[in-house]
Design a protein around this motif. Structure first.
Motif, mmCIF file in Angstrom:
data_model
loop_
_atom_site.group_PDB
_atom_site.id
_atom_site.type_symbol
_atom_site.label_atom_id
_atom_site.label_comp_id
_atom_site.label_asym_id
_atom_site.label_seq_id
_atom_site.Cartn_x
_atom_site.Cartn_y
_atom_site.Cartn_z
ATOM 1 N N GLU A 97 0.814 -1.215 0.000
ATOM 2 C CA GLU A 97 0.000 0.000 0.000
ATOM 3 C C GLU A 97 0.851 1.270 0.000
ATOM 4 O O GLU A 97 0.322 2.379 -0.084
ATOM 5 N N LEU A 98 2.179 1.125 0.116
ATOM 6 C CA LEU A 98 3.061 2.290 0.168
ATOM 7 C C LEU A 98 3.044 3.054 -1.154
ATOM 8 O O LEU A 98 2.920 2.457 -2.232
ATOM 9 N N SER A 99 3.184 4.379 -1.051
ATOM 10 C CA SER A 99 3.206 5.213 -2.245
ATOM 11 C C SER A 99 3.996 6.483 -1.966
ATOM 12 O O SER A 99 3.489 7.417 -1.341
ATOM 13 N N GLY A 100 5.243 6.507 -2.384
ATOM 14 C CA GLY A 100 6.082 7.688 -2.212
ATOM 15 C C GLY A 100 6.728 7.777 -0.840
ATOM 16 O O GLY A 100 6.351 7.069 0.097
ATOM 17 N N HIS A 101 7.722 8.666 -0.724
ATOM 18 C CA HIS A 101 8.486 8.814 0.513
ATOM 19 C C HIS A 101 7.589 9.159 1.705
ATOM 20 O O HIS A 101 7.851 8.741 2.828
ATOM 21 N N LYS A 102 6.534 9.912 1.459
ATOM 22 C CA LYS A 102 5.666 10.340 2.574
ATOM 23 C C LYS A 102 5.011 9.164 3.275
ATOM 24 O O LYS A 102 4.594 9.263 4.434
ATOM 25 N N SER A 103 4.925 8.006 2.593
ATOM 26 C CA SER A 103 4.260 6.843 3.176
ATOM 27 C C SER A 103 5.187 6.000 4.041
ATOM 28 O O SER A 103 4.772 4.978 4.584
ATOM 29 N N LEU A 104 6.444 6.423 4.214
ATOM 30 C CA LEU A 104 7.421 5.615 4.942
ATOM 31 C C LEU A 104 7.454 5.912 6.446
ATOM 32 O O LEU A 104 8.254 5.320 7.169
ATOM 33 N N ALA A 105 6.627 6.805 6.912
ATOM 34 C CA ALA A 105 6.587 7.110 8.351
ATOM 35 C C ALA A 105 6.314 5.833 9.145
ATOM 36 O O ALA A 105 5.348 5.110 8.872
ATOM 37 N N GLY A 106 7.195 5.542 10.102
ATOM 38 C CA GLY A 106 7.026 4.387 10.966
ATOM 39 C C GLY A 106 7.338 3.043 10.321
ATOM 40 O O GLY A 106 7.123 2.002 10.939
ATOM 41 N N ARG A 107 7.850 3.044 9.101
ATOM 42 C CA ARG A 107 8.106 1.802 8.375
ATOM 43 C C ARG A 107 9.532 1.301 8.585
ATOM 44 O O ARG A 107 10.400 2.001 9.110
ATOM 45 N N ARG A 108 9.763 0.055 8.147
ATOM 46 C CA ARG A 108 11.088 -0.548 8.182
ATOM 47 C C ARG A 108 11.738 -0.341 6.810
ATOM 48 O O ARG A 108 11.232 -0.853 5.795
ATOM 49 N N VAL A 109 12.833 0.409 6.792
ATOM 50 C CA VAL A 109 13.478 0.783 5.533
ATOM 51 C C VAL A 109 14.889 0.208 5.500
ATOM 52 O O VAL A 109 15.720 0.502 6.374
ATOM 53 N N ALA A 110 15.157 -0.617 4.503
ATOM 54 C CA ALA A 110 16.483 -1.215 4.336
ATOM 55 C C ALA A 110 17.381 -0.285 3.522
ATOM 56 O O ALA A 110 16.934 0.350 2.560
ATOM 57 N N VAL A 111 18.630 -0.211 3.936
ATOM 58 C CA VAL A 111 19.644 0.572 3.233
ATOM 59 C C VAL A 111 20.916 -0.270 3.132
ATOM 60 O O VAL A 111 21.195 -1.072 4.020
ATOM 61 N N PRO A 112 21.716 -0.108 2.056
ATOM 62 C CA PRO A 112 22.968 -0.878 1.969
ATOM 63 C C PRO A 112 23.891 -0.604 3.156
ATOM 64 O O PRO A 112 24.485 -1.523 3.717
ATOM 65 N N GLN A 113 24.004 0.664 3.546
ATOM 66 C CA GLN A 113 24.739 1.100 4.734
ATOM 67 C C GLN A 113 23.994 2.313 5.285
ATOM 68 O O GLN A 113 23.392 3.076 4.518
#
Length: 314
Positions: A97-113
């Motif tokens: 259901e995510l759509s755009g950066h604004k939807s990432l509040a409180g989410r688990r976000v993976a990054v390479p580093q």
């Protein structure tokens, strides 16, 4: 008559790409500048060799360069930068259901580093969209490039996904989103976070006036002191290589991007004729935004932009 010794060839490190291929092939010359180029497999390798003093000149991760400058001033940045529209490189599962950066509040976000250049830019985008990055759970897939990095208080970091790949953590549901400066090699079951990644990336660039800088050409400061005029010659060398690449990139990529010439025209129309040019004037706005973000996010205490980078034009 005594023969004057000629200066040793400058040792340049470069990761193969369109903008470095003219250097790797020896195609570009600048009068009075002798150089040799060593190809590195990745920007990580090139960056670390520069930090160890194994290269005179090298393309480096901008974030690592900024952190290295906080520790000592042995390297100086030329106004020669690689750029990318970083905001497009955010991904999630198909059906999310995510759509755009604004939807990432409180989410688990993976990054390479965690302290990757692209991660800093994405956190800047999150702030632009009103998202509190302290409320995001950050899931690095590897340790940071530099040892001894610290992390701000209040930031949630989950190291349990370390060693896994981005597609794996998304498909398994262990992360909601993956952000970087390129897409996963296998997009099966994945999609872009934004429904219009290209349109949003161009709109953000026009709105902010910033095309993100990701890499910088760094030079050993001691070498610049020994050889007056070297910095200007290097900027000219890289500028000639860039212009050659711009003329040839669509032809070289035609087997995969058959409309490359038209796409270059569209990009210039959207971002301006000089969006990718080297030189301080074109680079300063994006560079200052990044350095301010690095301080605000807690990677460094401060960045003395006017001493860390040379204010030169081609």
């Amino acid at each position: 008559m005594t023969n004057m010794a000629q200066p040793a060839a400058v040792h340049i490190g470069a990761t193969p790409s369109f903008h470095t291929q003219p250097l790797l092939s020896g195609l570009i010359d600048v009068p009075g500048l002798a150089y040799r180029v060593s190809a590195t497999r990745t920007i990580d390798e090139c960056t670390m060799k520069a930090l160890r003093g194994e290269l005179d000149v090298a393309e480096m991760s901008l974030a690592t360069f900024v952190k290295a400058r906080e520790r000592d001033d042995s390297l100086v940045g030329l106004p020669v930068f690689a750029r990318k529209l970083v905001s497009q490189y955010a991904f999630c599962r198909e059906g999310s259901e995510l759509s755009g950066h604004k939807s990432l509040a409180g989410r688990r976000v993976a990054v390479p580093q965690y302290w990757l250049t692209a991660a800093l830019w994405h956190r800047w985008y999150l702030g632009m969209h009103g998202v509190d990055t302290a409320g995001v759970v950050w899931c690095p897939l590897a340790d940071d490039r530099l040892a001894g990095m610290s992390y701000p208080e209040g930031v949630q970091i989950d190291w349990s996904l370390k060693g896994r790949g981005p597609a794996d953590v998304l498909r398994s549901g262990d992360a909601d989103c993956f952000i970087f400066a390129r897409r996963p090699l296998d997009m099966t079951g994945l999609r872009y976070l934004s429904p219009d990644p290209a349109g949003e990336a161009l709109a953000l660039a026009r709105q902010t006036g910033v095309v993100p800088v990701t890499h910088v050409i760094a030079v050993r400061a001691a070498l610049l002191r020994e050889r007056p005029g070297l910095a200007g010659a290097l900027v000219e060398l890289y500028t000639r290589a860039l212009h050659h690449a711009a003329q040839e990139v669509a032809h070289e990529a035609a087997q995969f991007l058959p409309l490359g010439d038209l796409e270059q025209d569209r990009t210039r129309a959207a971002l301006g004729e000089h969006w990718n040019e080297y030189g301080w004037k074109h680079s300063e706005p994006a560079l200052r935004v990044f350095c301010e973000a690095a301080v605000a996010q807690g990677m460094v205490r401060e960045v003395d932009v006017d001493h860390a980078f040379l204010r030169l034009e081609p």
